[in-house]
Design a protein around this motif. Structure first.
Motif, PDB file in Angstrom:
ATOM      1  N   ALA A 164       0.844  -1.154  -0.049  1.00 16.66           N
ATOM      2  CA  ALA A 164      -0.067   0.010  -0.004  1.00 16.66           C
ATOM      3  C   ALA A 164       0.919   1.403   0.014  1.00 16.66           C
ATOM      4  N   GLN A 165       2.213   1.037   0.391  1.00 17.02           N
ATOM      5  CA  GLN A 165       3.000   2.294   0.247  1.00 17.02           C
ATOM      6  C   GLN A 165       3.725   2.440  -1.057  1.00 17.02           C
ATOM      7  N   VAL A 166       3.433   1.357  -2.139  1.00 16.79           N
ATOM      8  CA  VAL A 166       4.184   1.412  -3.238  1.00 16.79           C
ATOM      9  C   VAL A 166       3.530   1.895  -4.386  1.00 16.79           C
ATOM     10  N   PRO A 167       3.295   2.986  -4.810  1.00 16.25           N
ATOM     11  CA  PRO A 167       2.662   3.806  -5.905  1.00 16.25           C
ATOM     12  C   PRO A 167       2.716   2.952  -7.251  1.00 16.25           C
ATOM     13  N   VAL A 168       1.784   2.948  -8.022  1.00 17.21           N
ATOM     14  CA  VAL A 168       1.438   2.492  -9.481  1.00 17.21           C
ATOM     15  C   VAL A 168       1.982   3.490 -10.272  1.00 17.21           C
ATOM     16  N   SER A 169       2.798   3.166 -11.494  1.00 20.07           N
ATOM     17  CA  SER A 169       3.120   4.232 -12.338  1.00 20.07           C
ATOM     18  C   SER A 169       1.965   4.611 -13.105  1.00 20.07           C
ATOM     19  N   SER A 170       0.907   3.823 -13.220  1.00 20.63           N
ATOM     20  CA  SER A 170      -0.394   4.325 -14.236  1.00 20.63           C
ATOM     21  C   SER A 170      -1.078   5.347 -13.303  1.00 20.63           C
ATOM     22  N   ARG A 171      -0.978   5.654 -11.796  1.00 18.50           N
ATOM     23  CA  ARG A 171      -1.672   6.637 -11.133  1.00 18.50           C
ATOM     24  C   ARG A 171      -3.028   6.239 -10.994  1.00 18.50           C
ATOM     25  N   MET A 172      -3.407   4.772 -11.368  1.00 22.06           N
ATOM     26  CA  MET A 172      -4.961   4.610 -11.162  1.00 22.06           C
ATOM     27  C   MET A 172      -5.418   4.220  -9.479  1.00 22.06           C
ATOM     28  N   THR A 173      -6.469   4.690  -9.329  1.00 21.51           N
ATOM     29  CA  THR A 173      -7.125   4.287  -7.981  1.00 21.51           C
ATOM     30  C   THR A 173      -7.297   2.858  -8.319  1.00 21.51           C
ATOM     31  N   GLY A 174      -7.589   2.112  -6.989  1.00 27.19           N
ATOM     32  CA  GLY A 174      -8.281   0.869  -6.993  1.00 27.19           C
ATOM     33  C   GLY A 174      -9.542   1.024  -7.679  1.00 27.19           C
ATOM     34  N   ALA A 175     -10.320   1.756  -7.376  1.00 31.84           N
ATOM     35  CA  ALA A 175     -11.646   1.767  -8.148  1.00 31.84           C
ATOM     36  C   ALA A 175     -11.499   1.914  -9.608  1.00 31.84           C
ATOM     37  N   GLU A 176     -10.623   2.959 -10.043  1.00 29.09           N
ATOM     38  CA  GLU A 176     -10.269   3.016 -11.421  1.00 29.09           C
ATOM     39  C   GLU A 176     -10.004   1.814 -12.048  1.00 29.09           C
ATOM     40  N   ALA A 177      -9.004   0.977 -11.396  1.00 21.54           N
ATOM     41  CA  ALA A 177      -8.407  -0.292 -11.850  1.00 21.54           C
ATOM     42  C   ALA A 177      -9.551  -1.265 -11.867  1.00 21.54           C
ATOM     43  N   ALA A 178     -10.446  -1.327 -10.873  1.00 23.49           N
ATOM     44  CA  ALA A 178     -11.426  -2.265 -11.000  1.00 23.49           C
ATOM     45  C   ALA A 178     -12.496  -2.092 -11.940  1.00 23.49           C
ATOM     46  N   ALA A 179     -12.536  -0.946 -12.300  1.00 21.30           N
ATOM     47  CA  ALA A 179     -13.696  -0.388 -13.423  1.00 21.30           C
ATOM     48  C   ALA A 179     -13.104  -0.989 -14.738  1.00 21.30           C
ATOM     49  N   ALA A 180     -11.861  -0.698 -14.926  1.00 21.02           N
ATOM     50  CA  ALA A 180     -10.851  -0.799 -16.114  1.00 21.02           C
ATOM     51  C   ALA A 180     -11.040  -2.524 -16.342  1.00 21.02           C
ATOM     52  N   VAL A 181     -10.962  -3.269 -15.249  1.00 22.57           N
ATOM     53  CA  VAL A 181     -10.880  -4.864 -15.175  1.00 22.57           C
ATOM     54  C   VAL A 181     -12.005  -5.120 -15.671  1.00 22.57           C
ATOM     55  N   CYS A 182     -13.341  -4.498 -15.066  1.00 25.05           N
ATOM     56  CA  CYS A 182     -14.786  -4.832 -15.679  1.00 25.05           C
ATOM     57  C   CYS A 182     -15.120  -4.546 -17.066  1.00 25.05           C
ATOM     58  N   ARG A 183     -14.466  -3.635 -17.357  1.00 26.91           N
ATOM     59  CA  ARG A 183     -14.932  -3.228 -18.790  1.00 26.91           C
ATOM     60  C   ARG A 183     -14.018  -4.061 -19.820  1.00 26.91           C
ATOM     61  N   ALA A 184     -13.037  -4.448 -19.475  1.00 26.13           N
ATOM     62  CA  ALA A 184     -12.052  -5.330 -20.175  1.00 26.13           C
ATOM     63  C   ALA A 184     -12.838  -6.838 -20.292  1.00 26.13           C
ATOM     64  N   GLY A 185     -13.306  -7.141 -19.289  1.00 24.46           N
ATOM     65  CA  GLY A 185     -14.013  -8.407 -19.295  1.00 24.46           C
ATOM     66  C   GLY A 185     -15.424  -8.374 -19.634  1.00 24.46           C
ATOM     67  N   GLY A 186     -16.151  -7.269 -20.090  1.00 29.65           N
ATOM     68  CA  GLY A 186     -17.532  -7.387 -20.382  1.00 29.65           C
ATOM     69  C   GLY A 186     -18.362  -7.126 -19.264  1.00 29.65           C
ATOM     70  N   ALA A 187     -18.122  -6.844 -18.014  1.00 35.45           N
ATOM     71  CA  ALA A 187     -19.029  -6.817 -16.732  1.00 35.45           C
ATOM     72  C   ALA A 187     -19.318  -5.377 -16.690  1.00 35.45           C
ATOM     73  N   ASN A 188     -20.596  -5.171 -16.627  1.00 39.94           N
ATOM     74  CA  ASN A 188     -21.256  -3.863 -16.511  1.00 39.94           C
ATOM     75  C   ASN A 188     -21.894  -3.845 -14.890  1.00 39.94           C
ATOM     76  N   VAL A 189     -20.846  -3.326 -14.148  1.00 37.30           N
ATOM     77  CA  VAL A 189     -21.137  -3.042 -12.712  1.00 37.30           C
ATOM     78  C   VAL A 189     -20.864  -1.822 -11.993  1.00 37.30           C
ATOM     79  N   THR A 190     -21.569  -1.576 -10.977  1.00 34.18           N
ATOM     80  CA  THR A 190     -21.313  -0.275 -10.096  1.00 34.18           C
ATOM     81  C   THR A 190     -20.116  -0.754  -9.205  1.00 34.18           C
ATOM     82  N   VAL A 191     -19.433   0.298  -9.098  1.00 38.24           N
ATOM     83  CA  VAL A 191     -18.250   0.204  -8.033  1.00 38.24           C
ATOM     84  C   VAL A 191     -18.564   1.325  -7.024  1.00 38.24           C
ATOM     85  N   GLU A 192     -18.611   0.857  -5.805  1.00 38.56           N
ATOM     86  CA  GLU A 192     -18.868   2.044  -4.919  1.00 38.56           C
ATOM     87  C   GLU A 192     -17.924   1.643  -3.547  1.00 38.56           C
TER      88      GLU A 192
END
Length: 229
Positions: free
Chosen positions: A33-61
């Motif tokens: 949790a102390q190591v940043p990612v170079s993409s600068r994505m948040t966990g919510a943004e990464a989750a949404a991106a993975v969902c889109r890539a897999g064809g899953a239409n979900v709400t992230v909250e």
């Protein structure tokens, strides 16, 4: 049974494994949790991106609690803890992507996820009430009640065993999409994701082993009592 020394012979090893696994998942999460990612994505943004890539239409909250992250197939909602939802770390994208993996499983009708979801009502009942017929059967010497208690507990064991392939598959999906989508861009980031998800997987393994050991003890005691009769 909890005062029976034989019980601890069965459950002590997986119990110790569970304590170690719980400690490891927390320390590993906090480390990355102390190591940043170079993409600068948040966990919510990464989750949404993975969902889109897999064809899953979900709400992230966002949801309260530490590592309270989960996917709800009933409402198609992916709920992430504050540390994961807002974090821009390896731990955040790893956990977020893992939960998104469950959403992809749901879309693709992954059979083990469907089986686990179907077991929830039985498991919920069994996990709460299995001890009642077991104790009553022991007090009144009624073997059918003892068997009923063991069967109810066995249902929770099956649920936990089915959970293993579900969780491993979700992690594999998460790692693959994080790499393909360029969210985990470096070898170091991909290694960190694997470490976080591997530590989390150990907690499921430890929980399953503990339940299997308890079931083995119950069957052992029941068979011993039956033979004495």
């Amino acid at each position: 049974m909890f005062f029976d020394p034989v019980y601890f012979l069965f459950v002590l090893p997986p119990m110790l494994l569970g304590i170690w696994a719980s400690s490891r998942v927390k320390s590993t999460f906090q480390q990355y949790a102390q190591v940043p990612v170079s993409s600068r994505m948040t966990g919510a943004e990464a989750a949404a991106a993975v969902c889109r890539a897999g064809g899953a239409n979900v709400t992230v909250e966002r949801v309260g609690g530490f590592l309270s992250d989960h996917y709800d197939p009933r409402t198609k909602t992916l709920r992430l803890s504050p540390e994961v939802y807002d974090g821009r770390s390896i731990s955040s994208i790893a956990v977020g992507a893992h939960e998104a993996g469950h959403a992809i499983q749901d879309v693709e009708r992954y059979p083990w996820l469907g089986f686990r979801s179907a077991m929830v009502p039985v498991t919920s009942f069994g996990s709460r009430f299995w001890i009642i017929p077991l104790i009553a059967g022991g007090i009144f010497q009624m073997q059918p009640l003892i068997v009923a208690g063991i069967v109810l507990f066995a249902a929770t064991v099956v649920f936990q065993l089915v959970t293993l392939p579900v969780e491993f598959d979700a992690s594999n999906r998460a790692k693959a999409v994080l790499t393909q989508a360029g969210i985990a861009r470096t070898d170091a980031e991909r290694h960190g994701v694997s470490k976080v998800l591997g530590a989390a997987a150990l907690t499921y393994v430890a929980g399953a082993l503990s339940s299997v050991a308890t079931l083995a003890y119950l069957v052992f005691r029941y068979m011993g009592g039956s033979n004495n009769d």
